[in-house]
Scaffold this motif. Sequence first.
Motif, PDB file in Angstrom:
ATOM      1  N   ASP A   1       1.077  -0.768  -0.017  1.00 29.71           N
ATOM      2  CA  ASP A   1      -0.294  -0.339  -0.108  1.00 29.71           C
ATOM      3  C   ASP A   1       1.044   1.207  -0.367  1.00 29.71           C
ATOM      4  O   ASP A   1       0.808   2.176  -0.936  1.00 29.71           O
ATOM      5  N   GLU A   2       1.185   1.588   1.155  1.00 25.47           N
ATOM      6  CA  GLU A   2       2.143   2.512   0.943  1.00 25.47           C
ATOM      7  C   GLU A   2       3.384   2.507  -0.168  1.00 25.47           C
ATOM      8  O   GLU A   2       4.165   1.561  -0.440  1.00 25.47           O
ATOM      9  N   TRP A   3       4.284   3.571  -0.607  1.00 25.25           N
ATOM     10  CA  TRP A   3       4.748   4.046  -1.679  1.00 25.25           C
ATOM     11  C   TRP A   3       4.376   3.116  -2.637  1.00 25.25           C
ATOM     12  O   TRP A   3       5.170   2.893  -3.728  1.00 25.25           O
ATOM     13  N   CYS A   4       3.241   2.929  -2.963  1.00 24.39           N
ATOM     14  CA  CYS A   4       2.493   2.013  -3.739  1.00 24.39           C
ATOM     15  C   CYS A   4       1.330   2.772  -4.767  1.00 24.39           C
ATOM     16  O   CYS A   4       0.374   2.046  -4.320  1.00 24.39           O
ATOM     17  N   ASN A   5       2.008   3.454  -5.685  1.00 20.82           N
ATOM     18  CA  ASN A   5       0.546   4.557  -5.835  1.00 20.82           C
ATOM     19  C   ASN A   5       0.576   4.574  -7.476  1.00 20.82           C
ATOM     20  O   ASN A   5      -0.450   5.178  -8.085  1.00 20.82           O
ATOM     21  N   THR A   6       1.551   5.185  -7.881  1.00 21.24           N
ATOM     22  CA  THR A   6       1.665   5.183  -9.298  1.00 21.24           C
ATOM     23  C   THR A   6       1.352   3.702 -10.347  1.00 21.24           C
ATOM     24  O   THR A   6       1.747   2.641  -9.193  1.00 21.24           O
ATOM     25  N   PHE A   7       1.388   3.681 -12.036  1.00 16.78           N
ATOM     26  CA  PHE A   7       1.506   2.313 -12.494  1.00 16.78           C
ATOM     27  C   PHE A   7       3.592   2.243 -11.801  1.00 16.78           C
ATOM     28  O   PHE A   7       3.580   1.092 -11.691  1.00 16.78           O
TER      29      PHE A   7
ATOM     30  N   PRO B   1      -8.253   6.268  -7.887  1.00 18.28           N
ATOM     31  CA  PRO B   1      -7.766   7.479  -7.696  1.00 18.28           C
ATOM     32  C   PRO B   1      -6.092   8.244  -8.231  1.00 18.28           C
ATOM     33  O   PRO B   1      -5.697   9.584  -8.266  1.00 18.28           O
ATOM     34  N   ASP B   2      -5.429   7.363  -7.613  1.00 19.81           N
ATOM     35  CA  ASP B   2      -3.430   7.667  -7.172  1.00 19.81           C
ATOM     36  C   ASP B   2      -3.516   7.066  -8.869  1.00 19.81           C
ATOM     37  O   ASP B   2      -2.272   7.452  -9.207  1.00 19.81           O
ATOM     38  N   LEU B   3      -3.421   6.730  -9.623  1.00 24.12           N
ATOM     39  CA  LEU B   3      -3.109   5.905 -10.891  1.00 24.12           C
ATOM     40  C   LEU B   3      -3.445   6.506 -11.869  1.00 24.12           C
ATOM     41  O   LEU B   3      -2.955   6.934 -12.982  1.00 24.12           O
TER      42      LEU B   3
END
Length: 429
Positions: free
Chosen positions: A311-317, A337-339
């Motif tokens: 989860d943490e630091w796993c936001n973008t593609f 929403p973060d992608l």
Amino acid sequence: MTTIETVRAVPGASGFFFDDQRAIKRGAERDGAAYRGDPVTPGFDRVRQAGEAISVLLELGDGTVATGDCAAVQYSGAGGRDPLFRAAEFLPVVEGPVADALVGRPAERFAENAALTEEIRTASGDPLHTAIRYGVSQALLDAAAKARRATKTDVLADALGTDPADRPVPVFGQSGDARRDNAEKMLLKGVPVLPHGLFNSVEKVGESGERLVEYLDWLADRTAELGPAGADYSPRFHVDVYGVLGEIFEAPYDRPEVADYFADLRAAADPYPLQVEGPMDEGGREEQIYAMAELRDALADAGVGVDLVADEWCNTFDDVTAFVDAGAADVVQVKTPDLGGVHRSGEAVRYCEGTDTRAYLGGTCNETAESARACAHVALATDAAQVLAKPGMGFDEGYMIVENEMRRALARRGDWRAPVANGEAVADD
């Protein structure tokens, strides 16, 4: 061809709040529905403030209107995410650069239009905030589905090159702080994955993690007592600890005492499968990947059957691919929403295919009903391992929205019918 004639932006409310995660981790105290203390993350006026959204309206040449909602995660500005999303700041962006790029475009061409949103820049030359790309892509998906007289699932499947699921994707319920009352409601409704738990402080987890162990033991007992009668019900337990276990144990995470603690969690959850989200937060992507992989290897060596969720630091593609390539997690959360665009979330789920990492199509309690329904189609189109019930933290509403949207889409596609009186699902002939 049906063209996009106008683009409008309407400020709206989201399903929860924006919370300053760093302030909470530093000890901000609950004060009823609010928090006491000063905010830490840039952009916040207080530790908890009202969530905001922007509804995007695309009027098409045939007079129909397609919609999508721009929304950002509850913990905006944390863990490498885009900064706090303020509707007033971004309304001119939607009706300015976004409208300039989309007006006149064929509504049927979802893939092309969605890719175009990745290239749009603001007046200052910056990429669009992820929340804007998220909402605009939903509206483009709706526009393509309306223009093509197809389901959003089919439009996405065509764009992503997938074979959609022929059954509802398992829904993951989130309890909020009402982790016992809401978990019981989930059990009564036979939710496949539960309960999230919101264990976001040492106080909730316990100084040595004992409260989380006690909670899982209670949850296993209540599952046996409250699960649907006469059904083969074996839900997957999924708890989010927001990096708190890292505060309790600290690196390195391949020490026997860490594996022993996870063995205690496994025993408490028995006989139900268990996955733990965000066990630590190491302050950066590479550090997080190293720590997650270290813990995952240690649990495998010790024979402890607990899956780890990134989860943490796993936001973008790019973040998702980095975690998958490193084998740092059993499950990655694709935080919609973060992608940015919903097609990017679909691509992230697809990246997990053929690996030993499963894709959890997540998001946030701070979304809207509109964005949640769009994500239900992403989950179906990609056959994700699980999909988050959202928005809100009351559980019932989010579960209803996501589950019913999937059932409607499957019925339209002729893949599935709702369970009949005896509880068995019947497929269409």
